[in-house]
Design an enzyme around this catalytic site. Structure first.
Site, mmCIF file in Angstrom:
data_model
loop_
_atom_site.group_PDB
_atom_site.id
_atom_site.type_symbol
_atom_site.label_atom_id
_atom_site.label_comp_id
_atom_site.label_asym_id
_atom_site.label_seq_id
_atom_site.Cartn_x
_atom_site.Cartn_y
_atom_site.Cartn_z
ATOM 1 N N SER A 52 34.733 -1.282 -5.365
ATOM 2 C CA SER A 52 35.973 -0.528 -5.555
ATOM 3 C C SER A 52 36.415 0.020 -4.211
ATOM 4 O O SER A 52 35.638 0.082 -3.260
ATOM 5 C CB SER A 52 35.735 0.624 -6.526
ATOM 6 O OG SER A 52 34.869 1.569 -5.895
ATOM 7 N N LYS A 53 37.662 0.428 -4.177
ATOM 8 C CA LYS A 53 38.207 0.983 -2.938
ATOM 9 C C LYS A 53 37.403 2.230 -2.551
ATOM 10 O O LYS A 53 37.118 2.471 -1.391
ATOM 11 C CB LYS A 53 39.671 1.344 -3.177
ATOM 12 C CG LYS A 53 40.483 1.292 -1.910
ATOM 13 C CD LYS A 53 41.917 1.696 -2.124
ATOM 14 C CE LYS A 53 42.696 0.753 -3.022
ATOM 15 N NZ LYS A 53 44.079 1.192 -3.238
#
Ligand code: GLU
Length: 492
Positions: free
Chosen positions: A261-262
Site C-alpha cells: 500500500s502507499k
C-alpha cells in the site's frame, strides 16, 4: 520473430501520478511488443471525469519519456486509431451500449440513488448487495418494466444507466497467458454499469470497445483487473468479437507481506510514484531493469540486462502468477551498476542539480574529480553529495569508532606538522599531498598510516572513504589545513 499482429496497449486512467506498478505494466507491454516486432499503444482512459486529474496525463507521458518506453501510437505519437483519449472518442461507446441492449446482453436501469442505497442496505453485515440476477428483479429496469413504460421513461428524459446482464448461473472462462484457464462463476459477477446516466461509458465498456477497435491482440495488465475480465468476456461474446489474449501480472507486495500500500511504501522508504524515483536520482535504465525482474524470471542467473537483452529474453510464459515482494535493496544494487557505467561527466551532470539545491558552490572540474573518486561507492547518483558532504563542507563531528582506533597520542602534532608543510606547497594535487606526507613520515620516523588516518578523520570526519590523497586534493588546500587544525583543537 516479428509478428505484425501483436498489438498491445498501456491504458492508464489519469487519476493521479503514475505509480511504479503502472510503469511495470507499461514495461511488460513494451517488452512484449518489441520482442514480437509489434506495436505499443498508449491509450488514455479518461472517461471517469470525477477522478480525472489534470496533470496526470502529462506525468504519464513524461514518465514514459524519461524511461525511454517509446510508444508507437498514442495521444502524442498519433496513429491509425486516433483519438487515443477516450474522452475524445465521442458517441462511439453509446452505440455499442445500445448494441448490447439490442442483443439482450445489457439493459436499462432507472433506479434512483435512494433505491440503490436501499438495495445496498439490505446486506446486513458488510452492507453490500450486488445488483445482479438475484436482485435485479426487485429493481426498476428494462427487464422488470413493460416495454411501453421503458420507452416512456426514456422519452420523458428520466435518468438511466445501461447495465450488463450477467447470466444467473454459468461458468465464464478465459485463458490467461500467466494463469492458464481462469474461471469465474457468473454468480460472483455483478450487473456492471456500462454507460452512466451522463452518457459516459464506464471503464469496462470503453476498454473493450477500444481494445477491439484498436485491434489489440494481448491485454497485459495488473492482477487487480482479473475480476473485471469475466465482464469483458461477456461483452466480447455478445458483440461477436474475439477477445484478446489476457495476461494478468502478479501483484507487487510489501517486503513485509501483503499488497504494497502507499502507506507501507512511505513507511518503508519505498518511492511510490515514478516521479519520486526520478527525484531520488535513480537511473531510468536501472529502474526498468529492476522492474523487469519484479514478476518476470529470465530462467537464468542473469540479473543485469541491457535494453536489448531484456527484449530478447522477455516472455510472458516466464512471468509468475504469485505476488512479488518489492525489494528496495535489490533496486539499489541494480542501480549501482548503472551508476558505475556512467561516464564521470554524465555522473557529474546528474549530481549538479543536487549540489545546487544544497547550496554548495563547486566548479564543474572539481565536481568531476569528486564524482570520479566516489563513483564506485554510491548506489544512487545523489549520494555523491548526500553521503559525502565533507567534499562540500567541514565535518562537524568525527566518527567515534574511528577516533577511538585511529587518533593517537602523537596524531595532533603530526597533523599540525603536516598542515604546516601543506601551507608551503604550490600545486595542491594528489601527488604533492602524498609526497609531503611520506616525507614527513620519514622525517618523524613513523609509518605513513600514523598521518594518513588522522588526516582522513580530520578532513572527512570518517575512517573510510576513497583514497586519502585524492580526497585531500579534492577538498582543497585551505579547507584541508583549516580542518586539520580544527580537529587538533577538538581531539587534542
Ligand atoms: N484504465 C485502467 C487502469 O487504469 C486499465 C486497465 C486495463 O489495462 O485494462 O489501469
Amino acid at each position: 520473430m516479428a509478428d505484425d499482429s501483436v498489438r498491445v496497449r498501456f491504458a492508464p486512467s489519469p487519476t493521479g501520478l503514475l505509480h511504479v506498478g503502472g510503469l511495470r505494466t507499461a514495461l511488460y507491454n513494451y517488452l512484449f511488443a518489441r520482442k514480437h516486432g509489434g506495436d505499443f499503444v498508449l491509450r488514455i482512459e479518461d472517461t471517469d471525469r470525477d477522478r480525472y486529474v489534470e496533470e496526470a496525463e502529462e506525468d504519464i507521458i513524461s514518465a514514459l519519456r524519461w524511461t525511454g518506453l517509446d510508444t508507437d501510437e498514442g495521444p502524442e505519437a498519433g496513429g491509425d486509431h486516433t483519438p487515443y483519449r477516450q474522452s475524445e472518442r465521442g458517441d462511439l461507446y453509446r452505440s455499442y451500449a445500445q448494441k448490447l441492449v439490442d442483443e439482450g446482453a445489457a439493459y436499462y436501469a432507472f433506479d434512483t440513488e435512494e433505491e440503490l442505497e436501499a438495495l445496498r442496505a439490505r446486506g446486513e453485515g458488510d452492507g453490500t448487495v450486488a445488483y445482479d440476477a438475484s436482485t435485479r428483479r426487485d429493481m426498476r429496469n428494462s427487464l422488470t418494466l413493460s416495454p411501453e413504460k421503458v420507452e416512456r421513461k426514456i422519452n420523458e428524459g428520466h435518468d438511466y444507466v445501461v447495465r450488463l446482464k450477467v447470466p444467473r448461473s454459468r461458468t465464464i472462462q478465459f485463458s490467461d497467458k500467466i494463469r492458464g484457464t481462469v474461471s469465474f462463476d457468473a454468480s460472483e459477477v455483478d450487473d456492471q454499469v456500462l454507460l452512466k446516466s451522463d452518457g459516459m461509458p464506464t471503464y469496462h465498456l470503453a476498454n473493450i470497445v477500444d481494445d477491439h477497435l484498436m485491434e489489440i491482440s494481448h491485454v497485459i495488465r495488473g492482477e487487480e483487473w482479473l475480476s473485471s475480465t469475466p465482464k469483458h468476456v461477456l461483452m466480447y461474446e455478445a458483440l461477436g468479437w474475439d477477445p484478446p489474449t489476457f495476461a494478468h501480472l502478479p501483484l507487487i507486495m510489501s517486503p513485509e507481506g501483503g499488497k504494497l500500500s502507499k502507506r507501507d511504501a512511505n513507511r518503508l522508504g519505498i518511492p511510490v510514484y515514478v516521479k519520486d524515483y526520478k527525484e531520488a536520482g535513480y537511473e531510468p535504465e536501472g529502474l526498468l531493469n529492476f522492474l523487469a525482474l519484479l514478476g518476470w524470471n529470465p530462467g537464468t542467473e542473469q540479473e543485469l540486462f541491457t535494453h536489448d537483452e531484456m527484449i530478447e529474453a522477455f516472455s510472458l510464459e516466464r512471468v509468475g502468477a504469485s505476488g512479488v515482494q518489492f525489494d528496495l535493496d535489490k533496486l539499489r544494487w541494480v542501480n549501482e551498476h548503472y551508476v558505475r557505467d556512467l561516464s564521470v561527466d554524465a555522473l557529474a551532470d546528474r549530481v549538479r542539480p543536487v549540489v545546487d539545491a544544497e547550496g554548495y558552490e563547486v566548479s564543474d572540474e572539481r565536481l568531476r574529480t569528486i564524482c570520479g573518486l566516489v563513483q564506485e561507492r554510491v548506489q544512487v547518483a545523489p549520494e555523491v553529495v548526500t553521503d559525502n558532504r565533507y567534499f562540500f563542507e567541514d565535518p562537524d563531528e568525527y566518527e567515534e569508532a574511528g577516533v577511538e582506533k585511529r587518533w593517537k597520542e602523537a596524531s595532533g602534532d603530526l597533523l599540525l606538522a603536516y598542515a604546516e608543510r601543506l601551507e608551503e606547497v604550490e600545486t595542491f594535487d594528489t601527488d604533492t599531498v602524498e609526497t609531503e606526507l611520506r616525507d614527513l613520515a620519514d622525517e618523524e620516523d613513523v609509518g605513513a598510516g600514523a598521518i594518513i588516518h588522522p588526516a582522513r578523520l580530520a578532513v572527512s570526519g570518517r575512517s573510510y572513504g576513497p583514497g586519502v590523497f585524492g580526497l585531500l586534493a579534492a577538498v582543497g588546500k585551505d579547507a584541508c589545513i583549516r580542518r586539520m587544525r580544527a580537529a587538533v583543537d577538538r581531539l587534542g
